[in-house]
Design an enzyme around this catalytic site. Structure first.
Site, mmCIF file in Angstrom:
data_model
loop_
_atom_site.group_PDB
_atom_site.id
_atom_site.type_symbol
_atom_site.label_atom_id
_atom_site.label_comp_id
_atom_site.label_asym_id
_atom_site.label_seq_id
_atom_site.Cartn_x
_atom_site.Cartn_y
_atom_site.Cartn_z
ATOM 1 N N SER A 9 36.516 44.355 48.185
ATOM 2 C CA SER A 9 36.382 43.397 47.083
ATOM 3 C C SER A 9 37.659 42.575 47.007
ATOM 4 C CB SER A 9 36.168 44.142 45.761
ATOM 5 O OG SER A 9 36.311 43.234 44.681
ATOM 6 N N HIS A 34 32.971 41.384 49.345
ATOM 7 C CA HIS A 34 32.403 41.383 47.996
ATOM 8 C C HIS A 34 33.234 40.431 47.138
ATOM 9 C CE1 HIS A 34 30.187 43.266 44.628
ATOM 10 N NE2 HIS A 34 31.336 43.224 43.949
ATOM 11 N N ASP A 36 33.754 38.894 43.333
ATOM 12 C CA ASP A 36 33.468 39.117 41.917
ATOM 13 C C ASP A 36 33.636 37.840 41.112
ATOM 14 O OD1 ASP A 36 32.818 41.880 41.648
ATOM 15 O OD2 ASP A 36 34.881 42.317 42.237
ATOM 16 N N MET A 38 33.405 36.319 37.371
ATOM 17 C CA MET A 38 33.413 36.747 35.959
ATOM 18 C C MET A 38 33.584 35.519 35.073
ATOM 19 S SD MET A 38 36.038 39.928 36.243
ATOM 20 C CE MET A 38 35.916 41.151 37.543
ATOM 21 N N HIS A 67 28.811 38.819 43.445
ATOM 22 C CA HIS A 67 28.443 39.589 42.247
ATOM 23 C C HIS A 67 28.706 38.730 41.006
ATOM 24 C CE1 HIS A 67 29.647 43.396 39.683
ATOM 25 N NE2 HIS A 67 28.561 42.808 39.220
ATOM 26 N N MET A 69 28.980 38.347 37.390
ATOM 27 C CA MET A 69 29.129 38.956 36.053
ATOM 28 C C MET A 69 29.191 37.801 35.071
ATOM 29 S SD MET A 69 31.839 41.884 37.159
ATOM 30 C CE MET A 69 32.214 41.069 38.701
ATOM 31 N N MET A 140 27.036 49.805 38.926
ATOM 32 C CA MET A 140 28.442 49.770 38.501
ATOM 33 C C MET A 140 28.879 51.191 38.170
ATOM 34 S SD MET A 140 29.403 46.650 38.759
ATOM 35 C CE MET A 140 31.075 47.101 38.289
ATOM 36 N N GLY A 145 34.621 44.128 34.867
ATOM 37 C CA GLY A 145 35.629 43.234 34.303
ATOM 38 C C GLY A 145 36.983 43.343 34.977
ATOM 39 N N PHE A 146 37.307 44.540 35.438
ATOM 40 C CA PHE A 146 38.645 44.730 36.007
ATOM 41 C C PHE A 146 38.586 45.687 37.187
ATOM 42 C CE2 PHE A 146 38.972 43.662 31.566
ATOM 43 C CZ PHE A 146 39.890 42.619 31.579
ATOM 44 N N GLY A 147 39.472 45.457 38.161
ATOM 45 C CA GLY A 147 39.631 46.390 39.266
ATOM 46 C C GLY A 147 40.508 47.559 38.824
ATOM 47 N N ASP A 174 30.068 50.065 42.907
ATOM 48 C CA ASP A 174 31.212 49.172 42.668
ATOM 49 C C ASP A 174 32.059 49.724 41.534
ATOM 50 O OD1 ASP A 174 32.840 46.951 42.458
ATOM 51 O OD2 ASP A 174 31.248 45.553 41.895
ATOM 52 N N GLY A 175 33.296 50.089 41.861
ATOM 53 C CA GLY A 175 34.244 50.537 40.843
ATOM 54 C C GLY A 175 34.785 51.923 41.136
ATOM 55 N N GLY A 176 36.100 52.009 41.362
ATOM 56 C CA GLY A 176 36.743 53.313 41.549
ATOM 57 C C GLY A 176 36.397 54.006 42.843
ATOM 58 N N SER A 197 40.888 47.950 45.042
ATOM 59 C CA SER A 197 42.281 48.398 45.089
ATOM 60 C C SER A 197 42.532 49.448 46.172
ATOM 61 C CB SER A 197 42.718 48.905 43.709
ATOM 62 O OG SER A 197 41.690 49.628 43.108
#
Ligand code: DX5
Ligand code: ZN
Length: 224
Positions: A9, A34, A36, A38, A67, A69, A140, A145-147, A174-176, A197
């Site tokens: 991402s 990917h 993002d 927003m 993606h 958002m 999700m 909203g945030f990485g 997506d996320g973590g 990240s």
């Protein structure tokens, strides 16, 4: 069996060198990028618009998984398709006629995807699956909203429901995502892994992408 894919991402890339980040991910063997988007309304943050997709399209040959958002995606899908998106994902929670917008995305020549926030139940997209309106379902695993947020393990229960319902569909998460969470997500039926990240902080992104791909493949659907 759906293909195991790793999608860096670019939200986690160095914003001052975004083009370099896109090239670095592609050179490291990413299957797709990917992106993002927003709008500051659907989520509290504001990120990229169609020009960033256009830039990425010019920099790399791999597909772009975009993606949105965005609260009213119906007003933006055309611009993102023209910018060079391969897949456009909207949210089931968006303020629009979801089935119509998914059909519009395909009409623009892109793959269509639907995204669910962590609390949204699997059943909310069953009709989209039954009618084969989507190519990708993005779950999700953080509040968007945030990485750099922590993985919410409880979404795995929902992923199993979606995988049992549609063994043909691409399920992304997506996320973590890191080495550990990718493995357990794969066991619950995920075949596409978005990682921001975790991948961009690696000295050896190429090595880590192949590790993720291998451990996801070895564990795919073991807990379904
Ligand atoms: C969150 C974004 C994610 C984000 C993931 O709203 O949709 O794509 O970049 O970031 P990490 O991998 O850092 O959790
Ligand atoms: Zn995303």
């Amino acid at each position: 069996m759906p293909e195991i894919q790793i999608l860096p991402s670019i939200l986690a890339a160095d914003i001052g060198h975004l083009a370099d980040g896109c090239r670095r991910a592609a050179a490291a063997g990413a299957d797709q990028l990917h992106v993002d988007v927003m709008d500051g309304v659907f989520v509290p943050n504001i990120s990229f618009g169609p020009d960033v997709v256009k830039m990425a399209r010019a920099e790399v040959d791999i597909p772009l998984d975009v993606h949105l958002m965005v609260i009213e995606p119906q007003y933006h899908v055309e611009a993102f398709a023209e910018a060079g998106s391969d897949t456009i994902l909207i949210h089931i929670e968006a303020k629009c006629d979801v089935e119509q917008v998914l059909a519009d995305i395909r009409g623009l020549g892109c793959r269509a995807g639907i995204t669910l926030n962590p609390e949204t139940p699997a059943e909310s997209i069953f009709q989209c699956l039954e009618n084969r309106l989507v190519d990708e379902v993005l779950c999700m695993s953080v509040h968007p909203g945030f990485g750099g947020q922590q993985y919410l393990q409880y979404v795995e229960e929902k992923i199993v429901q979606i995988r049992r319902k549609a063994e043909w569909v691409d399920i992304s998460i997506d996320g973590g995502i890191n080495g550990e969470t990718a493995q357990t997500a794969a066991a619950h039926g995920v075949n596409m892994f978005v990682a921001g990240s975790y991948l961009f902080k690696q000295a050896d992104m190429k090595g880590e992408i192949s590790n993720l791909r291998k451990s996801a493949g070895d564990n795919f659907c073991k807990a379904v």
